[in-house]
Motif scaffolding. Structure first.
Motif, mmCIF file in Angstrom:
data_model
loop_
_atom_site.group_PDB
_atom_site.id
_atom_site.type_symbol
_atom_site.label_atom_id
_atom_site.label_comp_id
_atom_site.label_asym_id
_atom_site.label_seq_id
_atom_site.Cartn_x
_atom_site.Cartn_y
_atom_site.Cartn_z
ATOM 1 N N ARG A 78 0.833 -1.209 0.000
ATOM 2 C CA ARG A 78 0.000 0.000 0.000
ATOM 3 C C ARG A 78 0.865 1.256 0.000
ATOM 4 N NH1 ARG A 78 -2.255 0.689 4.937
ATOM 5 N NH2 ARG A 78 -0.792 -0.769 5.814
ATOM 6 N N TRP A 79 0.358 2.308 -0.644
ATOM 7 C CA TRP A 79 0.964 3.634 -0.561
ATOM 8 C C TRP A 79 0.215 4.396 0.525
ATOM 9 C CZ3 TRP A 79 5.300 5.315 -2.927
ATOM 10 C CH2 TRP A 79 5.798 4.519 -3.960
ATOM 11 N N VAL A 80 0.944 4.986 1.463
ATOM 12 C CA VAL A 80 0.330 5.675 2.593
ATOM 13 C C VAL A 80 0.884 7.094 2.716
ATOM 14 C CG1 VAL A 80 -0.100 3.535 3.873
ATOM 15 C CG2 VAL A 80 2.057 4.748 4.195
ATOM 16 N N ASN A 81 0.193 7.920 3.496
ATOM 17 C CA ASN A 81 0.656 9.287 3.767
ATOM 18 C C ASN A 81 1.473 9.361 5.040
ATOM 19 O OD1 ASN A 81 -0.522 10.419 1.488
ATOM 20 N ND2 ASN A 81 -2.493 10.574 2.523
ATOM 21 N N THR A 82 1.256 8.429 5.962
ATOM 22 C CA THR A 82 2.050 8.348 7.187
ATOM 23 C C THR A 82 2.340 6.888 7.485
ATOM 24 O OG1 THR A 82 0.138 8.229 8.647
ATOM 25 C CG2 THR A 82 1.029 10.419 8.216
ATOM 26 N N CYS A 83 3.484 6.658 8.091
ATOM 27 C CA CYS A 83 3.817 5.306 8.541
ATOM 28 C C CYS A 83 4.710 5.419 9.770
ATOM 29 C CB CYS A 83 4.472 4.489 7.442
ATOM 30 S SG CYS A 83 6.102 5.048 6.946
ATOM 31 N N GLY A 87 8.846 3.792 16.273
ATOM 32 C CA GLY A 87 8.150 4.710 17.161
ATOM 33 C C GLY A 87 8.014 6.123 16.651
ATOM 34 N N VAL A 88 8.568 6.414 15.489
ATOM 35 C CA VAL A 88 8.483 7.754 14.907
ATOM 36 C C VAL A 88 7.588 7.673 13.677
ATOM 37 C CG1 VAL A 88 9.792 9.632 13.844
ATOM 38 C CG2 VAL A 88 10.774 8.351 15.740
ATOM 39 N N ALA A 92 4.470 11.787 4.530
ATOM 40 C CA ALA A 92 4.758 12.094 3.123
ATOM 41 C C ALA A 92 4.694 13.605 2.910
ATOM 42 C CB ALA A 92 3.755 11.387 2.219
ATOM 43 N N SER A 93 5.694 14.145 2.257
ATOM 44 C CA SER A 93 5.726 15.582 1.987
ATOM 45 C C SER A 93 6.788 15.876 0.940
ATOM 46 C CB SER A 93 6.013 16.377 3.268
ATOM 47 O OG SER A 93 7.299 16.075 3.737
ATOM 48 N N SER A 99 6.437 13.286 12.315
ATOM 49 C CA SER A 99 5.434 13.834 13.228
ATOM 50 C C SER A 99 5.698 13.278 14.619
ATOM 51 C CB SER A 99 4.033 13.443 12.769
ATOM 52 O OG SER A 99 3.089 13.835 13.742
ATOM 53 N N LEU A 100 5.808 14.164 15.584
ATOM 54 C CA LEU A 100 6.016 13.751 16.973
ATOM 55 C C LEU A 100 4.746 13.897 17.799
ATOM 56 C CD1 LEU A 100 9.547 15.316 17.546
ATOM 57 C CD2 LEU A 100 8.984 12.936 17.084
#
Length: 123
Positions: A78-83, A87-88, A92-93, A99-100
């Motif tokens: 799958r293509w995702v925007n966040t993964c 733990g971090v 995608a940007s 993102s914390l």
């Protein structure tokens, strides 16, 4: 050549225990690197878990859709925007971004639980 340069060093993978990040400058290069990794894993009698594996895109075209990458066994990634990696959360940007927010939320939840237990007894 399918190399990503980081401070003039060619880097294609980051590994920690059984977690791997593959880096590639293009879709085709990522597919080739994935095949190499899958062949090495097969040699070690191991397999890629496609249900836990995802793809994320950085760069000027990060918002555009990509074709699905399939594994040797025919499962699609799958293509995702966040993964999440170690733990971090990677986001995608246009440029590398993390993102914390979840880490902060977890810290405050733990802090509030401790303060809730000791209350005003703490000096």
């Amino acid at each position: 050549m399918f190399c990503v340069f980081f401070r003039s060093a060619c880097v294609n993978a980051f590994l920690y225990a059984d977690d791997i990040i593959l880096l590639a400058p293009s879709f085709d290069a990522l597919t080739k690197i994935l095949r190499i990794v899958e062949n090495k894993l097969a040699f070690l009698d191991m397999a890629l878990n496609a249900s836990k594996s995802v793809c994320i895109r950085y760069g000027p075209r990060f918002g555009r859709s990509c074709s699905e990458i399939s594994t040797n066994s025919g499962e699609g990634l799958r293509w995702v925007n966040t993964c999440r990696y170690l733990g971090v959360f990677l986001v995608a940007s246009r440029r590398f971004k993390i993102s914390l927010d979840n880490n902060k939320r977890s810290f405050y939840r733990s802090f509030n639980a401790i303060i809730g237990k000791i209350g005003r007894l703490a000096s």
